[in-house]
Design a protein around this motif. Sequence first.
Motif, PDB file in Angstrom:
ATOM      1  N   SER A   1      28.094  13.107  33.816  1.00 17.14           N
ATOM      2  CA  SER A   1      26.724  12.847  34.255  1.00 17.14           C
ATOM      3  C   SER A   1      25.871  14.087  34.023  1.00 17.14           C
ATOM      4  O   SER A   1      26.361  15.221  34.101  1.00 17.14           O
ATOM      5  CB  SER A   1      26.700  12.477  35.745  1.00 17.14           C
ATOM      6  N   SER A   2      24.581  13.863  33.748  1.00 16.47           N
ATOM      7  CA  SER A   2      23.660  14.985  33.558  1.00 16.47           C
ATOM      8  C   SER A   2      23.137  15.507  34.880  1.00 16.47           C
ATOM      9  O   SER A   2      22.590  16.608  34.949  1.00 16.47           O
ATOM     10  CB  SER A   2      22.474  14.551  32.691  1.00 16.47           C
ATOM     11  N   SER A   3      23.279  14.725  35.962  1.00 15.46           N
ATOM     12  CA  SER A   3      22.770  15.174  37.269  1.00 15.46           C
ATOM     13  C   SER A   3      23.608  14.564  38.390  1.00 15.46           C
ATOM     14  O   SER A   3      24.686  15.060  38.681  1.00 15.46           O
ATOM     15  CB  SER A   3      21.281  14.813  37.419  1.00 15.46           C
ATOM     16  N   VAL A   4      23.139  13.458  38.980  1.00 12.06           N
ATOM     17  CA  VAL A   4      23.840  12.887  40.132  1.00 12.06           C
ATOM     18  C   VAL A   4      24.951  11.946  39.686  1.00 12.06           C
ATOM     19  O   VAL A   4      25.027  11.544  38.532  1.00 12.06           O
ATOM     20  CB  VAL A   4      22.853  12.121  41.041  1.00 12.06           C
TER      21      VAL A   4
ATOM     22  N   ARG B   1      30.149  19.739  19.789  1.00  9.91           N
ATOM     23  CA  ARG B   1      30.572  20.304  21.076  1.00  9.91           C
ATOM     24  C   ARG B   1      29.565  20.033  22.182  1.00  9.91           C
ATOM     25  O   ARG B   1      29.738  20.513  23.303  1.00  9.91           O
ATOM     26  CB  ARG B   1      30.767  21.807  20.953  1.00  9.91           C
ATOM     27  N   LEU B   2      28.519  19.254  21.910  1.00  7.55           N
ATOM     28  CA  LEU B   2      27.446  19.046  22.879  1.00  7.55           C
ATOM     29  C   LEU B   2      27.972  18.463  24.186  1.00  7.55           C
ATOM     30  O   LEU B   2      27.596  18.911  25.276  1.00  7.55           O
ATOM     31  CB  LEU B   2      26.368  18.128  22.281  1.00  7.55           C
ATOM     32  N   PHE B   3      28.840  17.470  24.095  1.00  4.07           N
ATOM     33  CA  PHE B   3      29.371  16.848  25.316  1.00  4.07           C
ATOM     34  C   PHE B   3      30.122  17.873  26.168  1.00  4.07           C
ATOM     35  O   PHE B   3      29.998  17.887  27.396  1.00  4.07           O
ATOM     36  CB  PHE B   3      30.295  15.691  24.953  1.00  4.07           C
ATOM     37  N   ASP B   4      30.902  18.733  25.526  1.00  4.55           N
ATOM     38  CA  ASP B   4      31.636  19.754  26.269  1.00  4.55           C
ATOM     39  C   ASP B   4      30.680  20.719  26.958  1.00  4.55           C
ATOM     40  O   ASP B   4      30.930  21.161  28.089  1.00  4.55           O
ATOM     41  CB  ASP B   4      32.562  20.525  25.330  1.00  4.55           C
ATOM     42  N   LEU B   5      29.572  21.047  26.299  1.00  2.00           N
ATOM     43  CA  LEU B   5      28.586  21.939  26.910  1.00  2.00           C
ATOM     44  C   LEU B   5      27.936  21.282  28.129  1.00  2.00           C
ATOM     45  O   LEU B   5      27.634  21.948  29.125  1.00  2.00           O
ATOM     46  CB  LEU B   5      27.512  22.314  25.881  1.00  2.00           C
ATOM     47  N   ILE B   6      27.746  19.963  28.055  1.00  6.29           N
ATOM     48  CA  ILE B   6      27.171  19.236  29.195  1.00  6.29           C
ATOM     49  C   ILE B   6      28.174  19.185  30.342  1.00  6.29           C
ATOM     50  O   ILE B   6      27.842  19.482  31.497  1.00  6.29           O
ATOM     51  CB  ILE B   6      26.770  17.813  28.771  1.00  6.29           C
ATOM     52  N   ALA B   7      29.421  18.800  30.019  1.00  2.78           N
ATOM     53  CA  ALA B   7      30.430  18.607  31.058  1.00  2.78           C
ATOM     54  C   ALA B   7      30.815  19.908  31.751  1.00  2.78           C
ATOM     55  O   ALA B   7      31.140  19.914  32.949  1.00  2.78           O
ATOM     56  CB  ALA B   7      31.669  17.954  30.454  1.00  2.78           C
ATOM     57  N   THR B   8      30.783  21.022  31.023  1.00  2.00           N
ATOM     58  CA  THR B   8      31.145  22.310  31.616  1.00  2.00           C
ATOM     59  C   THR B   8      29.946  23.041  32.204  1.00  2.00           C
ATOM     60  O   THR B   8      30.072  24.185  32.634  1.00  2.00           O
ATOM     61  CB  THR B   8      31.813  23.207  30.560  1.00  2.00           C
ATOM     62  N   GLN B   9      28.795  22.394  32.192  1.00  2.00           N
ATOM     63  CA  GLN B   9      27.560  22.920  32.782  1.00  2.00           C
ATOM     64  C   GLN B   9      27.032  24.159  32.068  1.00  2.00           C
ATOM     65  O   GLN B   9      26.266  24.932  32.663  1.00  2.00           O
ATOM     66  CB  GLN B   9      27.736  23.195  34.276  1.00  2.00           C
TER      67      GLN B   9
ATOM     68  N   ILE C   1      25.089  23.719  29.704  1.00  2.00           N
ATOM     69  CA  ILE C   1      23.714  23.226  29.763  1.00  2.00           C
ATOM     70  C   ILE C   1      23.461  22.862  31.222  1.00  2.00           C
ATOM     71  O   ILE C   1      24.127  21.978  31.764  1.00  2.00           O
ATOM     72  CB  ILE C   1      23.527  21.994  28.861  1.00  2.00           C
ATOM     73  N   PRO C   2      22.556  23.544  31.889  1.00  2.00           N
ATOM     74  CA  PRO C   2      22.357  23.316  33.329  1.00  2.00           C
ATOM     75  C   PRO C   2      22.058  21.853  33.628  1.00  2.00           C
ATOM     76  O   PRO C   2      21.329  21.191  32.874  1.00  2.00           O
ATOM     77  CB  PRO C   2      21.162  24.212  33.671  1.00  2.00           C
ATOM     78  N   PRO C   3      22.608  21.321  34.719  1.00  2.00           N
ATOM     79  CA  PRO C   3      22.344  19.917  35.073  1.00  2.00           C
ATOM     80  C   PRO C   3      20.898  19.714  35.489  1.00  2.00           C
ATOM     81  O   PRO C   3      20.199  20.657  35.872  1.00  2.00           O
ATOM     82  CB  PRO C   3      23.302  19.671  36.242  1.00  2.00           C
ATOM     83  N   GLY C   4      20.454  18.469  35.416  1.00  2.00           N
ATOM     84  CA  GLY C   4      19.110  18.121  35.829  1.00  2.00           C
ATOM     85  C   GLY C   4      18.969  18.179  37.339  1.00  2.00           C
ATOM     86  O   GLY C   4      19.958  18.237  38.083  1.00  2.00           O
ATOM     87  N   PRO C   5      17.734  18.138  37.834  1.00  2.00           N
ATOM     88  CA  PRO C   5      17.499  18.240  39.271  1.00  2.00           C
ATOM     89  C   PRO C   5      17.882  16.987  40.038  1.00  2.00           C
ATOM     90  O   PRO C   5      17.940  16.994  41.262  1.00  2.00           O
ATOM     91  CB  PRO C   5      15.994  18.484  39.365  1.00  2.00           C
ATOM     92  N   GLY C   6      18.142  15.882  39.330  1.00  2.00           N
ATOM     93  CA  GLY C   6      18.434  14.636  40.011  1.00  2.00           C
ATOM     94  C   GLY C   6      17.171  13.846  40.259  1.00  2.00           C
ATOM     95  O   GLY C   6      16.059  14.340  40.072  1.00  2.00           O
ATOM     96  N   PRO C   7      17.308  12.594  40.689  1.00  2.00           N
ATOM     97  CA  PRO C   7      16.145  11.743  40.907  1.00  2.00           C
ATOM     98  C   PRO C   7      15.219  12.312  41.974  1.00  2.00           C
ATOM     99  O   PRO C   7      15.665  12.842  42.994  1.00  2.00           O
ATOM    100  CB  PRO C   7      16.766  10.424  41.388  1.00  2.00           C
ATOM    101  N   GLU C   8      13.935  12.217  41.717  1.00  2.00           N
ATOM    102  CA  GLU C   8      12.929  12.616  42.686  1.00  2.00           C
ATOM    103  C   GLU C   8      12.127  11.394  43.083  1.00  2.00           C
ATOM    104  O   GLU C   8      11.933  10.470  42.290  1.00  2.00           O
ATOM    105  CB  GLU C   8      12.004  13.681  42.090  1.00  2.00           C
TER     106      GLU C   8
END
Length: 277
Positions: free
Chosen positions: A141-144, A244-252, A254-261
């Motif tokens: 997941s990119s956030s929550v 390797r983009l998915f690995d960068l997302i999963a290992t953070q 790439i910082p996660p998003g702030p989540g739903p607002e």
Amino acid sequence: MNLLDPQGPVAAANSTILVDSVFIMLVIVVPTIFAILAFAFWFRASNPRARYQPEFVYSGRVEMVVWAIPALTVILLGGVAWIGSHQLDPAAPVPGTGSPVRIQAVSLDWKWLFIYPDQRIATVNTLTVPTGAELNFQLTSSSVMNTFFIPQLGSMIYTMNGMVTKLNLRADNEGKLQGLSAHFSGDGFPDMMFDVHVISPLAFPDWVANTAKTDAVLNEDSYKKLMQQGVERGRPTYRLEDPRLFDLIATQHIPPGPGPELASEAGRSHSGGHDAR
């Protein structure tokens, strides 16, 4: 999204467990309903043959029936669920024909990103797979926390930021299916649907080649734009620049998003803040 119309072996097994569980529970439910009606009819005030026993307190035979049948039903239901859950381990291999297809899925706010690392392409809100091939999903997941679910193919599984979950499926019949998010994640949650196109193994390489011709490129910069909160009405496709983009997302990395607002003023005033996570 008919659960009782499975299009793969995992969904077929899930459907069997569901149907078996319903019939096992009906073994208690149906006789109980008839017993209620029979008792109400027999012990009505106008029936002189009904015996009135105000001193009746305990009967071992009645207790045996009342407790033994539900206990046996619970044991049987538990056995079906226990055996089925182990047989349907999401990470267990699902044998198929041809080469397995590796798919990396990322739940965004509020859209789905599907990365095909071996084919060097990516799609949003649409998933295309060949019939008969083993589908090896890696999910994050990119956030929550969210939930990935294709009802006619099989098991529901969570996506969580900072970790990867695995799911193996197989689609046996060509056609168009529907996938969805099954975990509430904010205002755009109802629109977190995605199309699943099941095509022949011979047509899959052509689809990959046509998709790779797109001018849009998916890299770290374009991913950060894509992960911004919002509902995607289209079905964009990308050429994957970095496998390797998915690995960068999963290992953070790439910082996660702030989540739903909260989007509505009423929601903000009720919660007293801006972050609905």
